[in-house]
Design a protein around this motif. Structure first.
Motif, PDB file in Angstrom:
ATOM      1  N   MET A  93       0.852  -1.178   0.000  1.00 20.92           N
ATOM      2  CA  MET A  93       0.000   0.000   0.000  1.00 20.92           C
ATOM      3  C   MET A  93       0.898   1.242   0.000  1.00 20.92           C
ATOM      4  O   MET A  93       1.846   1.327   0.760  1.00 20.92           O
ATOM      5  N   THR A  94       0.587   2.186  -0.834  1.00 22.76           N
ATOM      6  CA  THR A  94       1.365   3.421  -0.913  1.00 22.76           C
ATOM      7  C   THR A  94       0.904   4.395   0.172  1.00 22.76           C
ATOM      8  O   THR A  94      -0.155   4.232   0.779  1.00 22.76           O
ATOM      9  N   ALA A  95       1.689   5.436   0.398  1.00 22.54           N
ATOM     10  CA  ALA A  95       1.339   6.462   1.387  1.00 22.54           C
ATOM     11  C   ALA A  95       0.021   7.143   1.007  1.00 22.54           C
ATOM     12  O   ALA A  95      -0.805   7.434   1.876  1.00 22.54           O
ATOM     13  N   VAL A  96      -0.193   7.376  -0.281  1.00 23.63           N
ATOM     14  CA  VAL A  96      -1.433   8.013  -0.745  1.00 23.63           C
ATOM     15  C   VAL A  96      -2.628   7.107  -0.464  1.00 23.63           C
ATOM     16  O   VAL A  96      -3.660   7.559   0.040  1.00 23.63           O
ATOM     17  N   GLN A  97      -2.492   5.811  -0.762  1.00 25.17           N
ATOM     18  CA  GLN A  97      -3.572   4.869  -0.492  1.00 25.17           C
ATOM     19  C   GLN A  97      -3.857   4.796   1.007  1.00 25.17           C
ATOM     20  O   GLN A  97      -5.014   4.745   1.424  1.00 25.17           O
ATOM     21  N   GLY A 142      -5.868   7.766   2.155  1.00 28.11           N
ATOM     22  CA  GLY A 142      -7.279   7.601   1.803  1.00 28.11           C
ATOM     23  C   GLY A 142      -7.997   6.662   2.748  1.00 28.11           C
ATOM     24  O   GLY A 142      -9.133   6.917   3.162  1.00 28.11           O
ATOM     25  N   LEU A 143      -7.349   5.575   3.121  1.00 28.15           N
ATOM     26  CA  LEU A 143      -7.937   4.618   4.052  1.00 28.15           C
ATOM     27  C   LEU A 143      -8.154   5.257   5.415  1.00 28.15           C
ATOM     28  O   LEU A 143      -9.213   5.107   6.031  1.00 28.15           O
ATOM     29  N   VAL A 144      -7.179   6.017   5.879  1.00 29.22           N
ATOM     30  CA  VAL A 144      -7.279   6.687   7.170  1.00 29.22           C
ATOM     31  C   VAL A 144      -8.462   7.652   7.173  1.00 29.22           C
ATOM     32  O   VAL A 144      -9.250   7.696   8.122  1.00 29.22           O
ATOM     33  N   ARG A 145      -8.618   8.408   6.093  1.00 30.90           N
ATOM     34  CA  ARG A 145      -9.750   9.353   6.005  1.00 30.90           C
ATOM     35  C   ARG A 145     -11.084   8.613   6.006  1.00 30.90           C
ATOM     36  O   ARG A 145     -12.026   9.015   6.689  1.00 30.90           O
ATOM     37  N   GLY A 149      -8.301   8.326  14.750  1.00 31.68           N
ATOM     38  CA  GLY A 149      -7.728   9.478  15.436  1.00 31.68           C
ATOM     39  C   GLY A 149      -6.297   9.755  15.053  1.00 31.68           C
ATOM     40  O   GLY A 149      -5.815  10.870  15.159  1.00 31.68           O
ATOM     41  N   GLY A 150      -5.594   8.720  14.607  1.00 28.78           N
ATOM     42  CA  GLY A 150      -4.205   8.909  14.225  1.00 28.78           C
ATOM     43  C   GLY A 150      -3.649   7.670  13.566  1.00 28.78           C
ATOM     44  O   GLY A 150      -4.255   6.601  13.594  1.00 28.78           O
ATOM     45  N   VAL A 151      -2.477   7.850  12.985  1.00 26.62           N
ATOM     46  CA  VAL A 151      -1.824   6.749  12.291  1.00 26.62           C
ATOM     47  C   VAL A 151      -0.310   6.939  12.353  1.00 26.62           C
ATOM     48  O   VAL A 151       0.181   8.063  12.285  1.00 26.62           O
ATOM     49  N   LEU A 152       0.399   5.836  12.539  1.00 27.45           N
ATOM     50  CA  LEU A 152       1.851   5.794  12.429  1.00 27.45           C
ATOM     51  C   LEU A 152       2.174   4.744  11.373  1.00 27.45           C
ATOM     52  O   LEU A 152       1.675   3.630  11.447  1.00 27.45           O
ATOM     53  N   CYS A 153       2.984   5.103  10.394  1.00 26.36           N
ATOM     54  CA  CYS A 153       3.326   4.157   9.329  1.00 26.36           C
ATOM     55  C   CYS A 153       4.819   4.173   9.045  1.00 26.36           C
ATOM     56  O   CYS A 153       5.474   5.210   9.173  1.00 26.36           O
ATOM     57  N   VAL A 154       5.323   3.022   8.661  1.00 27.97           N
ATOM     58  CA  VAL A 154       6.632   2.920   8.034  1.00 27.97           C
ATOM     59  C   VAL A 154       6.384   2.208   6.711  1.00 27.97           C
ATOM     60  O   VAL A 154       5.697   1.197   6.661  1.00 27.97           O
ATOM     61  N   LEU A 197       4.362  -1.207   7.631  1.00 29.63           N
ATOM     62  CA  LEU A 197       3.494  -1.385   8.792  1.00 29.63           C
ATOM     63  C   LEU A 197       2.766  -0.099   9.107  1.00 29.63           C
ATOM     64  O   LEU A 197       3.291   0.991   8.880  1.00 29.63           O
ATOM     65  N   CYS A 198       1.572  -0.236   9.658  1.00 31.00           N
ATOM     66  CA  CYS A 198       0.820   0.919  10.150  1.00 31.00           C
ATOM     67  C   CYS A 198       0.100   0.550  11.430  1.00 31.00           C
ATOM     68  O   CYS A 198      -0.368  -0.581  11.586  1.00 31.00           O
ATOM     69  N   ILE A 199       0.038   1.485  12.329  1.00 27.64           N
ATOM     70  CA  ILE A 199      -0.792   1.376  13.523  1.00 27.64           C
ATOM     71  C   ILE A 199      -1.796   2.518  13.446  1.00 27.64           C
ATOM     72  O   ILE A 199      -1.414   3.673  13.275  1.00 27.64           O
ATOM     73  N   LEU A 200      -3.064   2.189  13.541  1.00 25.40           N
ATOM     74  CA  LEU A 200      -4.144   3.173  13.522  1.00 25.40           C
ATOM     75  C   LEU A 200      -4.860   3.114  14.866  1.00 25.40           C
ATOM     76  O   LEU A 200      -4.965   2.044  15.457  1.00 25.40           O
ATOM     77  N   TRP A 201      -5.370   4.256  15.340  1.00 25.78           N
ATOM     78  CA  TRP A 201      -6.045   4.250  16.623  1.00 25.78           C
ATOM     79  C   TRP A 201      -7.211   5.219  16.654  1.00 25.78           C
ATOM     80  O   TRP A 201      -7.306   6.139  15.854  1.00 25.78           O
ATOM     81  N   LYS A 202      -8.081   4.965  17.618  1.00 26.29           N
ATOM     82  CA  LYS A 202      -9.263   5.798  17.826  1.00 26.29           C
ATOM     83  C   LYS A 202      -8.867   7.135  18.439  1.00 26.29           C
ATOM     84  O   LYS A 202      -7.850   7.233  19.131  1.00 26.29           O
ATOM     85  N   PRO A 203      -9.703   8.168  18.247  1.00 24.96           N
ATOM     86  CA  PRO A 203      -9.382   9.499  18.781  1.00 24.96           C
ATOM     87  C   PRO A 203      -9.276   9.545  20.311  1.00 24.96           C
ATOM     88  O   PRO A 203      -8.657  10.449  20.857  1.00 24.96           O
ATOM     89  N   THR A 204      -9.843   8.575  21.011  1.00 23.40           N
ATOM     90  CA  THR A 204      -9.830   8.587  22.473  1.00 23.40           C
ATOM     91  C   THR A 204      -8.497   8.129  23.067  1.00 23.40           C
ATOM     92  O   THR A 204      -8.291   8.221  24.276  1.00 23.40           O
TER      93      THR A 204
END
Length: 133
Positions: free
Chosen positions: A1-5, A8-11, A16-21, A30-37
């Motif tokens: 998955m590219t950074a642009v893709q 789009g997925l995050v949106r 609430g946030g995302v960390l990717c390498v 890898l990506c870690i996504l989390w809720k705004p809380t």
């Protein structure tokens, strides 16, 4: 998955946030996504891991690691050394998940490329050393 893709997925997910390498060729990504809380602070990252401190709404703190083990068996010892170092971060309970690219026993693998007993024993040792389940 590219950074642009990924953006789009995050949106679309409204996280609430995302960390990717990003991957390096066929390795990592890898990506870690989390809720705004949640409050998430990056501790370290590489092409094979993302390590973060997570604070939950009730002030519970945990270490979360997304992990991708070296696909090349001759380099996998570097992945195990990284796991050992990550296990020494002492900020609370640790959850480490991902693809270790190894099995714990010969009967977990099928297909033409079997893992050597030595590789499996190295993986078993690091699981024990890091107190992982």
């Amino acid at each position: 998955m590219t950074a642009v893709q990924m953006g789009g997925l995050v949106r679309r997910l409204g996280v609430g946030g995302v960390l990717c390498v990003l991957s390096e060729g066929f390795f990592g990504g890898l990506c870690i996504l989390w809720k705004p809380t949640l409050q998430v602070v990056l501790l370290s990252s590489s092409s094979g891991h993302i390590d973060a401190r997570v604070t939950f709404p009730n002030s519970f703190v945990s270490q979360i690691t997304g992990f991708y083990g070296q696909p090349n068996p001759t380099r996998r010892i570097h992945s195990w050394e990284l796991l050992r170092r990550l296990s020494q971060v002492d900020i609370g309970p640790w959850m480490c998940c991902g693809d270790f690219n190894e099995t714990l026993s010969v009967d977990q693998k099928s297909g033409p490329r079997l893992h050597s007993v030595g590789q499996i024993e190295d993986f078993q040792r690091i699981i024990d050393t890091c107190n992982l389940l």
